[in-house]
Scaffold this motif. Sequence first.
Motif, PDB file in Angstrom:
ATOM      1  N   ARG A   9       0.812  -1.216   0.000  1.00 38.64           N
ATOM      2  CA  ARG A   9       0.000   0.000   0.000  1.00 38.64           C
ATOM      3  C   ARG A   9       0.850   1.271   0.000  1.00 38.64           C
ATOM      4  O   ARG A   9       0.380   2.315  -0.441  1.00 38.64           O
ATOM      5  N   ASP A  10       2.105   1.160   0.445  1.00 37.30           N
ATOM      6  CA  ASP A  10       2.995   2.317   0.348  1.00 37.30           C
ATOM      7  C   ASP A  10       3.394   2.596  -1.099  1.00 37.30           C
ATOM      8  O   ASP A  10       3.860   3.694  -1.415  1.00 37.30           O
ATOM      9  N   ASP A  11       3.231   1.602  -1.975  1.00 39.43           N
ATOM     10  CA  ASP A  11       3.531   1.767  -3.396  1.00 39.43           C
ATOM     11  C   ASP A  11       2.316   2.228  -4.189  1.00 39.43           C
ATOM     12  O   ASP A  11       2.417   2.440  -5.399  1.00 39.43           O
ATOM     13  N   CYS A  12       1.174   2.351  -3.526  1.00 40.74           N
ATOM     14  CA  CYS A  12      -0.084   2.629  -4.226  1.00 40.74           C
ATOM     15  C   CYS A  12      -0.550   4.065  -4.006  1.00 40.74           C
ATOM     16  O   CYS A  12      -0.404   4.620  -2.912  1.00 40.74           O
ATOM     17  N   LEU A  13      -1.121   4.641  -5.050  1.00 45.64           N
ATOM     18  CA  LEU A  13      -1.852   5.900  -4.950  1.00 45.64           C
ATOM     19  C   LEU A  13      -3.255   5.632  -5.453  1.00 45.64           C
ATOM     20  O   LEU A  13      -3.462   5.301  -6.628  1.00 45.64           O
ATOM     21  N   LEU A  14      -4.220   5.736  -4.562  1.00 44.27           N
ATOM     22  CA  LEU A  14      -5.617   5.478  -4.894  1.00 44.27           C
ATOM     23  C   LEU A  14      -6.365   6.805  -4.896  1.00 44.27           C
ATOM     24  O   LEU A  14      -6.439   7.485  -3.869  1.00 44.27           O
ATOM     25  N   GLN A  59      -5.356  14.421 -11.945  1.00 39.50           N
ATOM     26  CA  GLN A  59      -4.938  14.194 -10.557  1.00 39.50           C
ATOM     27  C   GLN A  59      -3.566  13.539 -10.499  1.00 39.50           C
ATOM     28  O   GLN A  59      -2.766  13.824  -9.594  1.00 39.50           O
ATOM     29  N   ALA A  60      -3.269  12.680 -11.469  1.00 39.97           N
ATOM     30  CA  ALA A  60      -1.947  12.047 -11.519  1.00 39.97           C
ATOM     31  C   ALA A  60      -0.862  13.089 -11.751  1.00 39.97           C
ATOM     32  O   ALA A  60       0.209  13.043 -11.124  1.00 39.97           O
ATOM     33  N   ILE A  61      -1.122  14.043 -12.641  1.00 38.51           N
ATOM     34  CA  ILE A  61      -0.156  15.116 -12.889  1.00 38.51           C
ATOM     35  C   ILE A  61       0.029  15.951 -11.623  1.00 38.51           C
ATOM     36  O   ILE A  61       1.163  16.280 -11.235  1.00 38.51           O
ATOM     37  N   ASP A  62      -1.078  16.303 -10.982  1.00 37.77           N
ATOM     38  CA  ASP A  62      -0.995  17.062  -9.729  1.00 37.77           C
ATOM     39  C   ASP A  62      -0.070  16.366  -8.732  1.00 37.77           C
ATOM     40  O   ASP A  62       0.803  16.994  -8.113  1.00 37.77           O
ATOM     41  N   TRP A  63      -0.268  15.068  -8.562  1.00 34.84           N
ATOM     42  CA  TRP A  63       0.485  14.315  -7.558  1.00 34.84           C
ATOM     43  C   TRP A  63       1.948  14.203  -7.958  1.00 34.84           C
ATOM     44  O   TRP A  63       2.844  14.330  -7.118  1.00 34.84           O
ATOM     45  N   ALA A  64       2.205  13.963  -9.236  1.00 32.17           N
ATOM     46  CA  ALA A  64       3.591  13.844  -9.711  1.00 32.17           C
ATOM     47  C   ALA A  64       4.348  15.148  -9.509  1.00 32.17           C
ATOM     48  O   ALA A  64       5.514  15.143  -9.076  1.00 32.17           O
ATOM     49  N   ILE A  65       3.713  16.277  -9.789  1.00 31.11           N
ATOM     50  CA  ILE A  65       4.359  17.574  -9.580  1.00 31.11           C
ATOM     51  C   ILE A  65       4.661  17.782  -8.101  1.00 31.11           C
ATOM     52  O   ILE A  65       5.769  18.169  -7.723  1.00 31.11           O
TER      53      ILE A  65
END
Length: 381
Positions: free
Chosen positions: A253-258, A302-308
Amino acid sequence: MSELAVSVLPAISGIHAAEWDGCGAGANPFTTHRFLAALEQSGSVGEGTGWHPSHLVARLDGQVAGVAPCYLKTDSQGEYIFDHGWAQAYARAGGRYYPKLQCAVPFTPVTGPRLIAPDPAVRRGLLAAMAQIARQSGLSGAHVTFCTEEEAGLGEEAGFLPRASEQFHWLNQGYATFDDFLAQLSSRKRKAIRKERDRAQAFGGSIRSLTGDQILPEHWDAFWTFYQDTGGRKWGRPYLTRAFFEILHHTMRDDCLLVLAERDGQPVAGALNLIGRDALYGRYWGCTEDHPFLHFELCYHQAIDWAIAHGLSRVEAGAQGEHKLARGYMPARTHSLHWLAEPGFHHAVADYLDREREAVGEEMAILAELGPFRRGGLRDA
Protein backbone atom coordinates in the motif's frame (compact mmCIF):
# COMPACT_ATOMS: atom_id res chain seq x y z
CA MET A 1 33.60 -13.95 -15.86
CA SER A 2 32.88 -17.24 -14.08
CA GLU A 3 30.49 -19.60 -15.77
CA LEU A 4 26.90 -18.38 -15.55
CA ALA A 5 24.32 -20.94 -14.42
CA VAL A 6 20.66 -20.19 -15.17
CA SER A 7 17.82 -22.09 -13.51
CA VAL A 8 14.04 -21.95 -13.85
CA LEU A 9 11.76 -21.31 -10.87
CA PRO A 10 8.12 -22.47 -11.05
CA ALA A 11 7.22 -19.93 -8.34
CA ILE A 12 8.63 -16.62 -7.14
CA SER A 13 8.61 -18.07 -3.61
CA GLY A 14 11.63 -20.16 -4.67
CA ILE A 15 13.92 -17.16 -4.18
CA HIS A 16 14.25 -14.74 -1.26
CA ALA A 17 12.86 -11.25 -1.83
CA ALA A 18 16.20 -9.68 -0.91
CA GLU A 19 17.99 -11.75 -3.57
CA TRP A 20 15.44 -10.94 -6.27
CA ASP A 21 15.11 -7.24 -5.51
CA GLY A 22 18.84 -6.94 -4.89
CA CYS A 23 19.51 -7.51 -8.59
CA GLY A 24 17.78 -4.19 -9.34
CA ALA A 25 14.15 -5.29 -9.43
CA GLY A 26 13.24 -2.79 -6.73
CA ALA A 27 13.62 0.17 -9.09
CA ASN A 28 10.21 -0.55 -10.63
CA PRO A 29 7.23 -1.57 -8.45
CA PHE A 30 5.99 -4.13 -10.97
CA THR A 31 9.19 -6.18 -11.06
CA THR A 32 9.56 -6.37 -7.29
CA HIS A 33 9.32 -9.72 -5.56
CA ARG A 34 6.30 -8.49 -3.59
CA PHE A 35 4.30 -7.58 -6.72
CA LEU A 36 5.03 -10.82 -8.55
CA ALA A 37 4.32 -12.77 -5.36
CA ALA A 38 0.95 -11.03 -5.02
CA LEU A 39 0.02 -12.19 -8.52
CA GLU A 40 0.94 -15.79 -7.71
CA GLN A 41 -0.45 -15.97 -4.17
CA SER A 42 -3.77 -14.49 -5.29
CA GLY A 43 -4.25 -16.93 -8.16
CA SER A 44 -4.16 -14.12 -10.71
CA VAL A 45 -1.44 -16.11 -12.51
CA GLY A 46 -0.93 -19.85 -12.45
CA GLU A 47 -3.16 -22.77 -13.30
CA GLY A 48 -6.03 -21.85 -15.62
CA THR A 49 -4.86 -18.28 -16.27
CA GLY A 50 -2.61 -18.75 -19.31
CA TRP A 51 0.36 -17.48 -17.26
CA HIS A 52 2.55 -20.21 -15.76
CA PRO A 53 5.53 -18.86 -13.73
CA SER A 54 8.92 -19.93 -15.10
CA HIS A 55 11.23 -17.28 -13.69
CA LEU A 56 14.92 -17.29 -14.59
CA VAL A 57 17.62 -16.96 -11.96
CA ALA A 58 21.25 -16.52 -13.03
CA ARG A 59 24.02 -17.40 -10.59
CA LEU A 60 27.76 -16.77 -10.59
CA ASP A 61 29.76 -18.91 -8.18
CA GLY A 62 26.51 -19.82 -6.47
CA GLN A 63 25.46 -16.22 -5.87
CA VAL A 64 22.36 -14.70 -7.51
CA ALA A 65 23.58 -12.32 -10.21
CA GLY A 66 20.44 -11.70 -12.23
CA VAL A 67 16.76 -12.55 -12.56
CA ALA A 68 14.03 -12.31 -15.18
CA PRO A 69 10.24 -12.59 -14.63
CA CYS A 70 9.19 -15.27 -17.13
CA TYR A 71 6.09 -17.30 -17.87
CA LEU A 72 5.03 -20.11 -20.11
CA LYS A 73 2.09 -18.65 -22.00
CA THR A 74 -0.72 -20.80 -23.39
CA ASP A 75 -2.45 -17.83 -25.06
CA SER A 76 -1.68 -14.17 -25.81
CA GLN A 77 -4.06 -12.57 -23.32
CA GLY A 78 -2.95 -9.83 -20.93
CA GLU A 79 0.26 -8.95 -22.80
CA TYR A 80 -0.60 -5.68 -24.64
CA ILE A 81 1.97 -6.41 -27.36
CA PHE A 82 -0.25 -8.20 -29.82
CA ASP A 83 0.89 -11.33 -31.63
CA HIS A 84 -2.45 -13.03 -32.28
CA GLY A 85 -1.85 -12.68 -36.02
CA TRP A 86 1.50 -14.44 -35.68
CA ALA A 87 -0.16 -17.30 -33.81
CA GLN A 88 -2.79 -17.69 -36.52
CA ALA A 89 -0.19 -17.66 -39.29
CA TYR A 90 1.93 -20.20 -37.41
CA ALA A 91 -1.08 -22.50 -37.02
CA ARG A 92 -2.02 -22.18 -40.71
CA ALA A 93 1.51 -23.29 -41.58
CA GLY A 94 1.00 -26.41 -39.43
CA GLY A 95 2.89 -25.28 -36.35
CA ARG A 96 1.95 -24.93 -32.69
CA TYR A 97 2.53 -21.38 -31.46
CA TYR A 98 1.60 -22.08 -27.84
CA PRO A 99 3.10 -22.51 -25.37
CA LYS A 100 5.69 -19.77 -25.75
CA LEU A 101 8.14 -18.25 -23.27
CA GLN A 102 7.20 -14.72 -22.21
CA CYS A 103 9.48 -12.44 -20.20
CA ALA A 104 7.01 -9.86 -18.89
CA VAL A 105 4.96 -8.57 -16.00
CA PRO A 106 1.45 -10.02 -16.42
CA PHE A 107 -1.36 -7.62 -17.33
CA THR A 108 1.04 -4.67 -17.06
CA PRO A 109 1.94 -2.56 -20.11
CA VAL A 110 4.65 -0.68 -18.23
CA THR A 111 8.25 -0.30 -19.37
CA GLY A 112 10.82 -1.55 -16.91
CA PRO A 113 13.81 -3.85 -16.56
CA ARG A 114 13.19 -7.41 -17.69
CA LEU A 115 16.80 -8.66 -17.72
CA ILE A 116 17.37 -7.64 -14.14
CA ALA A 117 21.09 -7.65 -13.42
CA PRO A 118 23.71 -4.96 -12.81
CA ASP A 119 26.18 -6.64 -15.20
CA PRO A 120 25.41 -6.41 -18.97
CA ALA A 121 27.12 -9.80 -19.43
CA VAL A 122 24.55 -11.38 -17.12
CA ARG A 123 21.74 -9.68 -19.01
CA ARG A 124 23.10 -11.20 -22.23
CA GLY A 125 23.26 -14.54 -20.46
CA LEU A 126 19.60 -14.32 -19.50
CA LEU A 127 18.67 -13.61 -23.13
CA ALA A 128 20.72 -16.56 -24.33
CA ALA A 129 19.04 -18.77 -21.74
CA MET A 130 15.57 -17.77 -22.95
CA ALA A 131 16.36 -18.80 -26.51
CA GLN A 132 18.01 -22.01 -25.33
CA ILE A 133 15.08 -22.95 -23.10
CA ALA A 134 12.61 -22.27 -25.91
CA ARG A 135 14.65 -24.37 -28.36
CA GLN A 136 15.23 -27.30 -26.00
CA SER A 137 11.60 -27.32 -24.81
CA GLY A 138 10.14 -27.25 -28.30
CA LEU A 139 8.51 -23.85 -27.79
CA SER A 140 7.72 -21.60 -30.75
CA GLY A 141 9.83 -18.79 -29.35
CA ALA A 142 10.76 -16.39 -26.57
CA HIS A 143 9.45 -12.84 -26.13
CA VAL A 144 10.50 -9.93 -23.91
CA THR A 145 7.83 -7.26 -23.67
CA PHE A 146 8.02 -3.66 -22.39
CA CYS A 147 11.74 -3.90 -21.83
CA THR A 148 14.05 -0.91 -21.57
CA GLU A 149 15.70 0.67 -24.61
CA GLU A 150 19.09 -0.60 -23.43
CA GLU A 151 17.73 -4.14 -23.17
CA ALA A 152 16.23 -3.83 -26.65
CA GLY A 153 19.71 -3.06 -27.97
CA LEU A 154 21.22 -6.07 -26.19
CA GLY A 155 18.47 -8.27 -27.55
CA GLU A 156 19.00 -7.14 -31.12
CA GLU A 157 22.71 -7.91 -30.79
CA ALA A 158 21.74 -11.40 -29.57
CA GLY A 159 19.53 -12.11 -32.56
CA PHE A 160 16.17 -11.17 -31.07
CA LEU A 161 13.86 -9.10 -33.26
CA PRO A 162 13.14 -5.59 -31.91
CA ARG A 163 9.57 -4.34 -31.99
CA ALA A 164 8.43 -0.75 -31.43
CA SER A 165 5.08 0.41 -30.11
CA GLU A 166 3.80 3.61 -28.54
CA GLN A 167 2.16 4.89 -25.42
CA PHE A 168 1.38 8.35 -24.07
CA HIS A 169 3.45 9.71 -21.18
CA TRP A 170 3.36 13.02 -19.35
CA LEU A 171 6.78 14.55 -18.72
CA ASN A 172 7.54 16.84 -15.80
CA GLN A 173 9.59 19.78 -17.09
CA GLY A 174 10.36 21.01 -13.59
CA TYR A 175 6.86 22.35 -12.96
CA ALA A 176 6.07 23.70 -9.49
CA THR A 177 2.30 23.68 -10.02
CA PHE A 178 -0.33 22.40 -12.44
CA ASP A 179 -0.71 25.98 -13.68
CA ASP A 180 2.99 25.97 -14.63
CA PHE A 181 2.25 22.96 -16.83
CA LEU A 182 -0.83 24.63 -18.32
CA ALA A 183 1.24 27.69 -19.17
CA GLN A 184 3.14 25.58 -21.70
CA LEU A 185 -0.04 24.70 -23.61
CA SER A 186 -1.70 26.62 -26.38
CA SER A 187 -4.36 29.01 -25.16
CA ARG A 188 -7.20 26.92 -26.57
CA LYS A 189 -5.97 23.68 -24.97
CA ARG A 190 -5.28 25.42 -21.67
CA LYS A 191 -8.84 26.77 -21.50
CA ALA A 192 -10.28 23.38 -22.48
CA ILE A 193 -8.47 21.58 -19.65
CA ARG A 194 -9.50 24.19 -17.08
CA LYS A 195 -13.12 23.89 -18.20
CA GLU A 196 -12.87 20.10 -18.14
CA ARG A 197 -11.48 20.07 -14.62
CA ASP A 198 -14.14 22.48 -13.37
CA ARG A 199 -16.92 20.27 -14.77
CA ALA A 200 -15.37 17.09 -13.39
CA GLN A 201 -14.90 18.54 -9.90
CA ALA A 202 -18.52 19.74 -9.88
CA PHE A 203 -19.84 16.15 -9.86
CA GLY A 204 -21.37 16.69 -6.43
CA GLY A 205 -18.73 15.26 -4.14
CA SER A 206 -15.04 15.37 -3.29
CA ILE A 207 -11.83 13.84 -4.64
CA ARG A 208 -9.17 12.37 -2.40
CA SER A 209 -5.71 10.96 -3.14
CA LEU A 210 -4.74 8.23 -0.69
CA THR A 211 -1.54 6.27 -0.15
CA GLY A 212 0.04 4.12 2.54
CA ASP A 213 -1.95 3.88 5.76
CA GLN A 214 -4.51 6.33 4.39
CA ILE A 215 -5.83 3.42 2.30
CA LEU A 216 -8.25 1.32 4.35
CA PRO A 217 -9.65 -2.15 3.59
CA GLU A 218 -13.05 -0.67 2.71
CA HIS A 219 -11.42 1.42 -0.01
CA TRP A 220 -10.32 -1.81 -1.71
CA ASP A 221 -13.89 -3.11 -1.44
CA ALA A 222 -15.07 -0.09 -3.41
CA PHE A 223 -12.23 -0.30 -5.89
CA TRP A 224 -12.88 -4.01 -6.52
CA THR A 225 -16.38 -3.06 -7.64
CA PHE A 226 -14.93 -0.45 -10.00
CA TYR A 227 -12.31 -2.88 -11.33
CA GLN A 228 -14.83 -5.65 -11.97
CA ASP A 229 -17.05 -3.33 -13.99
CA THR A 230 -14.22 -2.02 -16.17
CA GLY A 231 -12.53 -5.41 -16.51
CA GLY A 232 -15.76 -7.11 -17.48
CA ARG A 233 -16.37 -4.60 -20.26
CA LYS A 234 -12.79 -4.53 -21.59
CA TRP A 235 -11.63 -8.14 -21.29
CA GLY A 236 -14.77 -10.21 -20.64
CA ARG A 237 -13.49 -11.06 -17.16
CA PRO A 238 -11.09 -9.24 -14.84
CA TYR A 239 -7.51 -10.51 -14.93
CA LEU A 240 -6.85 -9.90 -11.25
CA THR A 241 -8.63 -11.65 -8.38
CA ARG A 242 -10.10 -10.00 -5.30
CA ALA A 243 -7.35 -11.65 -3.26
CA PHE A 244 -4.74 -9.72 -5.24
CA PHE A 245 -6.01 -6.39 -3.87
CA GLU A 246 -6.12 -7.85 -0.36
CA ILE A 247 -2.45 -8.83 -0.63
CA LEU A 248 -1.63 -5.47 -2.22
CA HIS A 249 -3.07 -3.76 0.86
CA HIS A 250 -0.83 -5.75 3.21
CA THR A 251 2.41 -5.71 1.21
CA MET A 252 2.32 -2.75 -1.20
CA ARG A 253 0.00 0.00 0.00
CA ASP A 254 2.99 2.32 0.35
CA ASP A 255 3.53 1.77 -3.40
CA CYS A 256 -0.08 2.63 -4.23
CA LEU A 257 -1.85 5.90 -4.95
CA LEU A 258 -5.62 5.48 -4.89
CA VAL A 259 -7.59 8.45 -6.21
CA LEU A 260 -11.24 8.28 -5.13
CA ALA A 261 -14.25 10.39 -6.01
CA GLU A 262 -16.73 10.27 -3.14
CA ARG A 263 -20.30 11.48 -2.99
CA ASP A 264 -22.33 11.45 0.23
CA GLY A 265 -19.43 9.65 1.88
CA GLN A 266 -19.39 6.78 -0.62
CA PRO A 267 -16.80 6.17 -3.36
CA VAL A 268 -18.40 6.39 -6.80
CA ALA A 269 -15.24 6.25 -8.95
CA GLY A 270 -11.57 5.51 -8.51
CA ALA A 271 -8.19 5.24 -10.19
CA LEU A 272 -5.29 3.11 -8.98
CA ASN A 273 -1.68 4.14 -9.62
CA LEU A 274 1.57 2.55 -8.52
CA ILE A 275 4.44 4.77 -7.39
CA GLY A 276 7.92 4.22 -8.79
CA ARG A 277 11.19 5.92 -7.89
CA ASP A 278 10.79 8.52 -10.61
CA ALA A 279 7.39 7.86 -12.19
CA LEU A 280 3.72 7.40 -11.40
CA TYR A 281 2.10 4.51 -13.23
CA GLY A 282 -1.62 4.68 -13.93
CA ARG A 283 -3.16 1.21 -13.93
CA TYR A 284 -6.90 0.78 -13.34
CA TRP A 285 -10.03 2.89 -13.31
CA GLY A 286 -13.70 2.25 -12.68
CA CYS A 287 -16.92 3.83 -11.50
CA THR A 288 -20.46 3.13 -10.38
CA GLU A 289 -21.77 6.52 -11.53
CA ASP A 290 -21.10 8.35 -14.79
CA HIS A 291 -20.12 12.01 -14.49
CA PRO A 292 -18.73 14.19 -17.29
CA PHE A 293 -14.92 14.23 -17.46
CA LEU A 294 -14.50 12.47 -14.09
CA HIS A 295 -12.47 9.71 -15.77
CA PHE A 296 -10.00 12.26 -17.17
CA GLU A 297 -9.78 14.07 -13.84
CA LEU A 298 -9.04 11.00 -11.73
CA CYS A 299 -6.76 9.21 -14.19
CA TYR A 300 -4.81 12.04 -15.82
CA HIS A 301 -5.13 15.45 -14.15
CA GLN A 302 -4.94 14.19 -10.56
CA ALA A 303 -1.95 12.05 -11.52
CA ILE A 304 -0.16 15.12 -12.89
CA ASP A 305 -1.00 17.06 -9.73
CA TRP A 306 0.49 14.32 -7.56
CA ALA A 307 3.59 13.84 -9.71
CA ILE A 308 4.36 17.57 -9.58
CA ALA A 309 3.83 17.72 -5.82
CA HIS A 310 6.16 14.75 -5.26
CA GLY A 311 8.83 15.63 -7.82
CA LEU A 312 8.31 12.65 -10.12
CA SER A 313 9.68 12.94 -13.64
CA ARG A 314 6.75 11.46 -15.54
CA VAL A 315 3.33 9.85 -15.50
CA GLU A 316 2.80 6.73 -17.57
CA ALA A 317 -0.91 6.35 -18.15
CA GLY A 318 -1.02 2.83 -19.56
CA ALA A 319 -1.61 1.41 -23.01
CA GLN A 320 -3.18 3.13 -26.00
CA GLY A 321 -5.54 6.12 -25.82
CA GLU A 322 -5.00 9.03 -28.18
CA HIS A 323 -7.43 11.02 -26.01
CA LYS A 324 -4.49 11.42 -23.62
CA LEU A 325 -2.73 13.65 -26.15
CA ALA A 326 -5.03 16.63 -25.55
CA ARG A 327 -4.25 16.38 -21.85
CA GLY A 328 -0.49 16.73 -22.22
CA TYR A 329 0.48 13.07 -22.51
CA MET A 330 2.82 12.83 -25.49
CA PRO A 331 3.82 9.86 -27.67
CA ALA A 332 6.59 7.70 -26.20
CA ARG A 333 8.22 4.69 -27.81
CA THR A 334 8.10 1.33 -26.05
CA HIS A 335 10.17 -1.74 -26.86
CA SER A 336 9.89 -5.50 -27.03
CA LEU A 337 12.01 -8.39 -28.30
CA HIS A 338 11.04 -11.56 -30.14
CA TRP A 339 12.93 -14.74 -30.98
CA LEU A 340 11.22 -17.38 -33.11
CA ALA A 341 12.61 -20.89 -33.24
CA GLU A 342 11.55 -21.65 -36.82
CA PRO A 343 13.98 -19.78 -39.14
CA GLY A 344 11.49 -19.11 -41.93
CA PHE A 345 8.93 -17.72 -39.54
CA HIS A 346 11.60 -15.64 -37.79
CA HIS A 347 12.53 -14.11 -41.16
CA ALA A 348 8.88 -13.37 -42.03
CA VAL A 349 8.26 -11.66 -38.68
CA ALA A 350 11.49 -9.66 -39.09
CA ASP A 351 10.22 -8.27 -42.38
CA TYR A 352 6.86 -7.37 -40.82
CA LEU A 353 8.52 -5.63 -37.85
CA ASP A 354 10.76 -3.54 -40.13
CA ARG A 355 7.67 -2.10 -41.78
CA GLU A 356 5.80 -1.76 -38.49
CA ARG A 357 8.63 0.21 -36.85
CA GLU A 358 8.60 2.68 -39.74
CA ALA A 359 4.84 3.11 -39.42
CA VAL A 360 5.06 3.61 -35.65
CA GLY A 361 7.75 6.28 -36.09
CA GLU A 362 5.65 8.14 -38.66
CA GLU A 363 2.57 8.00 -36.45
CA MET A 364 4.46 9.27 -33.42
CA ALA A 365 5.81 12.21 -35.41
CA ILE A 366 2.32 13.14 -36.61
CA LEU A 367 0.83 12.86 -33.13
CA ALA A 368 3.61 14.96 -31.63
CA GLU A 369 2.73 17.74 -34.07
CA LEU A 370 -0.90 17.51 -32.92
CA GLY A 371 0.03 17.85 -29.24
CA PRO A 372 -1.39 20.61 -27.04
CA PHE A 373 1.87 22.42 -26.36
CA ARG A 374 2.46 25.85 -27.82
CA ARG A 375 5.42 26.14 -30.17
CA GLY A 376 8.57 25.97 -28.08
CA GLY A 377 6.52 25.14 -25.00
CA LEU A 378 7.77 21.59 -24.49
CA ARG A 379 11.47 21.16 -23.91
CA ASP A 380 13.21 17.91 -24.69
CA ALA A 381 12.92 15.34 -21.91
